[in-house]
Design a protein around this motif. Structure first.
Motif, short mmCIF file in Angstrom:
data_model
loop_
_atom_site.label_atom_id
_atom_site.label_comp_id
_atom_site.label_asym_id
_atom_site.label_seq_id
_atom_site.Cartn_x
_atom_site.Cartn_y
_atom_site.Cartn_z
N MET A 94 50.14 47.24 -21.71
CA MET A 94 51.31 46.66 -22.37
C MET A 94 52.41 47.70 -22.54
SD MET A 94 51.58 45.07 -26.22
CE MET A 94 50.29 43.86 -25.92
N ALA A 95 52.03 48.88 -23.04
CA ALA A 95 53.02 49.93 -23.27
C ALA A 95 53.66 50.38 -21.96
CB ALA A 95 52.36 51.11 -23.98
N LYS A 96 52.84 50.55 -20.93
CA LYS A 96 53.38 50.99 -19.64
C LYS A 96 54.31 49.95 -19.02
CE LYS A 96 49.86 54.30 -18.13
NZ LYS A 96 48.85 54.63 -17.10
N GLY A 97 53.95 48.69 -19.13
CA GLY A 97 54.79 47.64 -18.58
C GLY A 97 56.15 47.58 -19.25
N PRO A 142 51.93 49.32 -29.27
CA PRO A 142 50.62 49.46 -28.63
C PRO A 142 50.12 50.91 -28.59
CG PRO A 142 52.30 48.84 -27.02
CD PRO A 142 52.91 48.66 -28.37
N LEU A 143 51.04 51.87 -28.45
CA LEU A 143 50.60 53.26 -28.43
C LEU A 143 50.02 53.68 -29.78
CD1 LEU A 143 53.36 55.09 -26.34
CD2 LEU A 143 51.01 54.50 -25.65
N PHE A 189 51.24 58.87 -22.77
CA PHE A 189 50.66 58.36 -21.53
C PHE A 189 49.79 59.42 -20.86
CE2 PHE A 189 54.31 55.10 -20.73
CZ PHE A 189 53.68 54.22 -21.60
N GLU A 190 50.30 60.62 -20.79
CA GLU A 190 49.55 61.71 -20.15
C GLU A 190 48.25 61.98 -20.91
OE1 GLU A 190 50.16 66.43 -18.90
OE2 GLU A 190 51.81 65.29 -19.77
N HIS A 191 48.34 62.01 -22.23
CA HIS A 191 47.14 62.24 -23.05
C HIS A 191 46.13 61.12 -22.87
CE1 HIS A 191 44.51 62.62 -26.51
NE2 HIS A 191 44.92 61.43 -26.93
#
Length: 263
Positions: A138-141, A163-164, A228-230
């Motif tokens: 969801m967060a990436k989208g 969401p994160l 995101f990387e973590h």
């Protein structure tokens, strides 16, 4: 509006010959992000009489009420529900949408003990991995839309941050979180400019100011990319070791029938 929503649910019970076990708000009001123009996103779980479950044909397990059916406020009411066995199958998978319903702070009706029983079982059956994948996607989208310039509204940024922070809560506490976004911001983010930026977005959303025209989002974007990387590394080590709750859920379903309709 609460009384009007309860009247709609009572009418549904009579029309569909079923009982509503639980009804809550599952949208911006439950997240603490509602403005005066926000919809009422009502979601409910219901149970039929025993005879419905003894048919050789599978009945429809979703009820969606068209907005045109309401004699009032049709533009702001969004009401739909899931039949109990559908809800329990999704609960077995730690379905994030269902868990948000169970953790909503806005409850319109809960006349039976079924939801409390489910909340008790959640402590033993919660599977972090399905929720993490759901909220990360969801967060990436939503962030992809922002980077493409498709949507730069306040709501879109909050739909990345929320969401994160849900994932961060799960990572720290290994439980499903409360769903009010301001609570998560206060508990999970340290004092500083990033937190101030996010609180400013919250205040704008609640005030009904959804356009970003004078705001710099650099700190938020940097935070999102680091998260995101973590998470890409964190998720590789998340284990999914839970007991099979099926028999407990079968028993809960049968006892719900007894409680609602009598033995």
């Amino acid at each position: 509006m609460r009384e009007q929503i309860q009247k709609v649910l009572m009418t549904l019970e009579m029309d569909k010959d079923m009982k509503v076990l639980y009804a809550c708000d599952s949208g911006s009001r439950a997240w603490g992000l509602s403005s005066d123009a926000s919809d009422y996103d009502v979601r409910f779980i219901y149970v039929h009489k025993r005879e419905w479950y003894l048919s050789i044909d599978q009945g429809k397990d979703v009820l969606e009420v068209p907005r045109s059916a309401f004699p009032f406020g049709e533009s702001i009411l969004d009401i739909s529900g899931w039949e109990l066995t559908k809800a329990l199958r999704l609960f077995r998978k730690s379905n994030p949408s269902l868990l948000e319903w169970l953790h909503s702070s806005i409850v319109y009706t809960e006349p039976f003990s079924t939801m409390d029983r489910m909340r008790e079982l959640e402590q033993k059956t919660f599977s972090p991995i399905s929720c993490i994948y759901h909220y990360l996607k969801m967060a990436k989208g939503n962030f992809w839309d922002i980077r493409q310039g498709n949507d730069i509204k306040v709501k879109k940024y909050l739909n990345v941050i929320r969401p994160l922070l849900i994932i961060k809560w799960i990572e720290i506490n290994h439980t499903f979180p409360p769903i009010e976004l301001r609570f998560l911001v206060e508990r999970l983010l340290p004092f500083g400019k990033l937190k101030e930026d996010i609180e400013m977005l919250l205040n704008r959303k609640i005030a009904g100011e959804d356009l970003i025209v004078d705001l710099k989002m650099d700190r938020i974007k940097e935070y999102v990319e680091k998260e995101f990387e973590h998470l890409e590394n964190y998720i590789k080590g998340v284990k999914n070791e839970i007991s099979n709750p099926t028999e407990s859920l079968n028993r809960l379903f049968r006892e719900a029938l007894d409680e609602v309709w009598g033995k």
